[in-house]
Design a protein around this motif. Structure first.
Motif, PDB file in Angstrom:
ATOM      1  N   PHE A   1       0.811  -1.227   0.000  1.00  0.00           N
ATOM      2  CA  PHE A   1       0.000   0.000   0.000  1.00  0.00           C
ATOM      3  C   PHE A   1       0.837   1.267   0.000  1.00  0.00           C
ATOM      4  O   PHE A   1       0.315   2.366   0.105  1.00  0.00           O
ATOM      5  CB  PHE A   1      -0.887  -0.009   1.252  1.00  0.00           C
ATOM      6  CG  PHE A   1      -0.101  -0.410   2.469  1.00  0.00           C
ATOM      7  CD1 PHE A   1       0.702   0.500   3.110  1.00  0.00           C
ATOM      8  CD2 PHE A   1      -0.110  -1.731   2.895  1.00  0.00           C
ATOM      9  CE1 PHE A   1       1.484   0.128   4.196  1.00  0.00           C
ATOM     10  CE2 PHE A   1       0.670  -2.120   3.991  1.00  0.00           C
ATOM     11  CZ  PHE A   1       1.475  -1.190   4.636  1.00  0.00           C
TER      12      PHE A   1
ATOM     13  N   GLU B   1      13.277   2.290   5.602  1.00  0.00           N
ATOM     14  CA  GLU B   1      13.116   1.480   6.810  1.00  0.00           C
ATOM     15  C   GLU B   1      14.312   1.768   7.714  1.00  0.00           C
ATOM     16  O   GLU B   1      15.430   1.334   7.428  1.00  0.00           O
ATOM     17  CB  GLU B   1      13.039  -0.002   6.412  1.00  0.00           C
ATOM     18  CG  GLU B   1      13.159  -0.981   7.551  1.00  0.00           C
ATOM     19  CD  GLU B   1      12.245  -0.700   8.752  1.00  0.00           C
ATOM     20  OE1 GLU B   1      11.058  -0.400   8.569  1.00  0.00           O
ATOM     21  OE2 GLU B   1      12.756  -0.760   9.887  1.00  0.00           O
TER      22      GLU B   1
ATOM     23  N   SER C   1       9.819   4.490  13.489  1.00  0.00           N
ATOM     24  CA  SER C   1       8.817   3.551  12.990  1.00  0.00           C
ATOM     25  C   SER C   1       9.477   2.451  12.172  1.00  0.00           C
ATOM     26  O   SER C   1      10.307   2.717  11.308  1.00  0.00           O
ATOM     27  CB  SER C   1       7.815   4.323  12.128  1.00  0.00           C
ATOM     28  OG  SER C   1       6.790   3.477  11.689  1.00  0.00           O
TER      29      SER C   1
ATOM     30  N   SER D   1       4.843  -0.872  12.564  1.00  0.00           N
ATOM     31  CA  SER D   1       3.822  -0.925  11.511  1.00  0.00           C
ATOM     32  C   SER D   1       3.294  -2.345  11.438  1.00  0.00           C
ATOM     33  O   SER D   1       3.900  -3.201  10.804  1.00  0.00           O
ATOM     34  CB  SER D   1       4.439  -0.510  10.171  1.00  0.00           C
ATOM     35  OG  SER D   1       4.799   0.844  10.222  1.00  0.00           O
TER      36      SER D   1
ATOM     37  N   HIS E   1      -0.334  -3.470  10.979  1.00  0.00           N
ATOM     38  CA  HIS E   1      -1.293  -3.487   9.864  1.00  0.00           C
ATOM     39  C   HIS E   1      -2.144  -4.743   9.720  1.00  0.00           C
ATOM     40  O   HIS E   1      -3.057  -4.774   8.898  1.00  0.00           O
ATOM     41  CB  HIS E   1      -0.602  -3.208   8.516  1.00  0.00           C
ATOM     42  CG  HIS E   1       0.256  -1.991   8.513  1.00  0.00           C
ATOM     43  ND1 HIS E   1      -0.020  -0.877   9.248  1.00  0.00           N
ATOM     44  CD2 HIS E   1       1.424  -1.717   7.864  1.00  0.00           C
ATOM     45  CE1 HIS E   1       0.923   0.031   9.060  1.00  0.00           C
ATOM     46  NE2 HIS E   1       1.811  -0.455   8.238  1.00  0.00           N
TER      47      HIS E   1
ATOM     48  N   GLU F   1       1.111   0.909  14.553  1.00  0.00           N
ATOM     49  CA  GLU F   1       0.392   1.549  13.454  1.00  0.00           C
ATOM     50  C   GLU F   1      -0.409   0.494  12.707  1.00  0.00           C
ATOM     51  O   GLU F   1       0.066  -0.628  12.479  1.00  0.00           O
ATOM     52  CB  GLU F   1       1.404   2.207  12.497  1.00  0.00           C
ATOM     53  CG  GLU F   1       2.039   3.440  13.089  1.00  0.00           C
ATOM     54  CD  GLU F   1       3.409   3.713  12.509  1.00  0.00           C
ATOM     55  OE1 GLU F   1       4.349   2.969  12.850  1.00  0.00           O
ATOM     56  OE2 GLU F   1       3.515   4.644  11.704  1.00  0.00           O
TER      57      GLU F   1
ATOM     58  N   ASN G   1      -4.127   5.974   2.887  1.00  0.00           N
ATOM     59  CA  ASN G   1      -4.095   7.122   1.973  1.00  0.00           C
ATOM     60  C   ASN G   1      -3.954   6.627   0.546  1.00  0.00           C
ATOM     61  O   ASN G   1      -3.238   5.668   0.293  1.00  0.00           O
ATOM     62  CB  ASN G   1      -2.907   8.029   2.311  1.00  0.00           C
ATOM     63  CG  ASN G   1      -3.090   8.726   3.635  1.00  0.00           C
ATOM     64  OD1 ASN G   1      -4.125   9.330   3.889  1.00  0.00           O
ATOM     65  ND2 ASN G   1      -2.097   8.617   4.504  1.00  0.00           N
TER      66      ASN G   1
ATOM     67  N   GLY H   1       2.788   7.138   3.561  1.00  0.00           N
ATOM     68  CA  GLY H   1       2.749   6.216   2.431  1.00  0.00           C
ATOM     69  C   GLY H   1       2.801   6.901   1.086  1.00  0.00           C
ATOM     70  O   GLY H   1       2.932   6.260   0.048  1.00  0.00           O
TER      71      GLY H   1
HETATM   72  N1  SAH Z   1       9.531   1.688   7.103  1.00  0.00           N
HETATM   73  C1  SAH Z   1       9.009   2.246   8.317  1.00  0.00           C
HETATM   74  C2  SAH Z   1       8.950   3.725   8.249  1.00  0.00           C
HETATM   75  C3  SAH Z   1       7.962   4.287   7.279  1.00  0.00           C
HETATM   76  S1  SAH Z   1       6.746   4.926   8.270  1.00  0.00           S
HETATM   77  C4  SAH Z   1       7.681   1.580   8.641  1.00  0.00           C
HETATM   78  O1  SAH Z   1       7.210   0.784   7.842  1.00  0.00           O
HETATM   79  O2  SAH Z   1       7.148   1.809   9.718  1.00  0.00           O
HETATM   80  C5  SAH Z   1       5.460   5.206   7.280  1.00  0.00           C
HETATM   81  C6  SAH Z   1       4.157   4.779   7.927  1.00  0.00           C
HETATM   82  O3  SAH Z   1       3.143   5.051   6.964  1.00  0.00           O
HETATM   83  C7  SAH Z   1       4.128   3.283   8.196  1.00  0.00           C
HETATM   84  O4  SAH Z   1       3.341   2.934   9.282  1.00  0.00           O
HETATM   85  C8  SAH Z   1       3.484   2.823   6.915  1.00  0.00           C
HETATM   86  O5  SAH Z   1       2.972   1.543   7.030  1.00  0.00           O
HETATM   87  C9  SAH Z   1       2.434   3.874   6.709  1.00  0.00           C
HETATM   88  N2  SAH Z   1       1.901   3.882   5.347  1.00  0.00           N
HETATM   89  C10 SAH Z   1       2.488   3.437   4.228  1.00  0.00           C
HETATM   90  N3  SAH Z   1       1.682   3.572   3.163  1.00  0.00           N
HETATM   91  C11 SAH Z   1       0.545   4.117   3.614  1.00  0.00           C
HETATM   92  C12 SAH Z   1      -0.667   4.527   2.991  1.00  0.00           C
HETATM   93  N4  SAH Z   1      -0.882   4.383   1.676  1.00  0.00           N
HETATM   94  N5  SAH Z   1      -1.620   5.079   3.780  1.00  0.00           N
HETATM   95  C13 SAH Z   1      -1.424   5.258   5.103  1.00  0.00           C
HETATM   96  N6  SAH Z   1      -0.292   4.898   5.732  1.00  0.00           N
HETATM   97  C14 SAH Z   1       0.680   4.342   5.000  1.00  0.00           C
END
Ligand code: SAH
Length: 332
Positions: free
Chosen positions: A115, A153, A184, A207, A209, A249, A283, A325
């Motif tokens: 995503f 990451e 994160s 994260s 999910h 998250e 998003n 994202g």
């Molecule tokens: N790689 C790390 C840091 C990036 S953080 C991580 O995965 O946590 C970015 C955050 O935004 C993460 O929680 C990720 O999963 C979230 N994210 C990524 N794509 C997204 C989207 N399309 N809509 C909402 N959140 C999103």
């Protein structure tokens, strides 16, 4: 101007900056960290000879600000060009209590979450600690909160990320309390264990999910190597060692991970620790089919979590592609 034959000074701790007498090291470090100096010539309390000598040996990695977009909600997104042509993004969120900066830790990302836009072109390279610091120093705002939630990451770039944390919190530099920093990760269990050992007191965001391997495998390739049980083991260990509550998250997506059953499983998974859930309605990202659930589905999900504390994240900056994202990187 960046010069790759010289030593990049923003990545150095004061004791690593070779300058005599040694109290000069702290002065130089403070010019960079406290006052966001971009050149040695502006370090006016240093003798002119030393300034010239520093400019011969060191380079300050000031990124070029290529574009700045401002959202209707006040969020800003900065596109920077680095010395080798890599492009990265930083978001600035302005709240009543201050400015939060969302920093990228890599140019691109190798994780490829279904995503997320950041991984669409894979990983270009790791950023140095100085390149992370520069995003906070030169963004033009008095930053009082940092989130490592931009592109990349952070635990895939572990050493430079930890170095960045030490640099930004150094009392002779910016001196930001690590209590005001969130890191994160998509779920590198070994990295989480290493971070716990180091006792850097950041807020850890994971994260997650999805509460089960079947759903998580569909969304996050990392889960095929590190399944939910292994990740949660590392998180529990982090909580036990640091005593710090982890924030989970959860990007909630219509028809994929938004059922009351998912919520109940998530609550069961987090029951053993003090956890907080950050629910993020997905998003939109061009070319990706995911949709946000309707309000009613989100409300049911929240009820399904029972007593687990939860916040539904307000989306900021989506009109300028600065929301979670949506941040990406491209090479010139
Ligand atoms: N790689 C790390 C840091 C990036 S953080 C991580 O995965 O946590 C970015 C955050 O935004 C993460 O929680 C990720 O999963 C979230 N994210 C990524 N794509 C997204 C989207 N399309 N809509 C909402 N959140 C999103």
């Amino acid at each position: 101007m960046f010069d790759d034959k010289k030593i990049e000074i923003l990545s150095l701790y004061p004791e690593e900056i070779e300058a005599e007498p040694s109290y000069r090291r702290i002065q130089i470090f403070s010019w960079l960290g406290k006052r966001s100096a971009k050149t040695f010539s502006e370090m006016t309390n240093l003798p002119a000879g030393l300034r010239a000598e520093l400019a011969e040996r060191f380079t300050i990695a000031v990124p070029e600000e290529t574009e700045r977009r401002i959202s209707a909600d006040g969020t800003e997104k900065i596109l920077w060009t680095l010395h080798d042509g890599e492009r990265i993004e930083t978001a600035l969120m302005k709240y009543k209590h201050g400015t939060s900066v969302c920093i990228s830790t890599q140019a691109g990302c190798r994780q490829g979450c279904a995503f997320c836009a950041s991984g669409s072109h894979g990983l270009s390279r790791n950023l140095t600690a100085g390149e992370m610091l520069a995003q906070a120093l030169y963004c033009g705002a008095a930053v009082n909160h940092v989130v490592l939630m931009g592109t990349g990451e952070p635990l895939d770039n572990f050493d430079q990320t930890v170095r960045f944390l030490k640099l930004i919190s150094h009392p002779e530099g910016r001196g930001l309390s690590l209590r005001n920093v969130s890191l994160s990760t998509c779920g590198d269990a070994e990295g989480i264990r290493k971070l716990a050992e180091l006792k850097v007191p950041v807020t850890l965001s994971v994260s997650l999910h999805a509460p089960d391997n079947e759903t998580r495998n569909r969304l996050m390739p990392v889960n095929r190597k590190i399944p939910v049980e292994e990740l949660m083991g590392a998180c529990l260990n982090y909580f036990q060692i640091t005593g710090r509550r982890i924030s989970y998250e959860y990007v909630i997506i219509d028809g994929i991970n938004d059922s009351p059953a998912h919520a109940r499983k998530l609550a069961a998974l987090l029951r053993k620790q003090a956890a907080h859930v950050n629910l993020i309605p997905v998003n939109p990202v061009p070319g990706k089919p995911f949709k946000q659930p309707d309000k009613d589905t989100i409300a049911k999900f929240v009820r399904g979590l029972g007593s687990i504390p939860v916040t539904v994240r307000r989306t900021l900056g989506s009109d300028i592609g600065a929301a979670c994202g949506q941040m990406r990187s491209t090479k010139t």
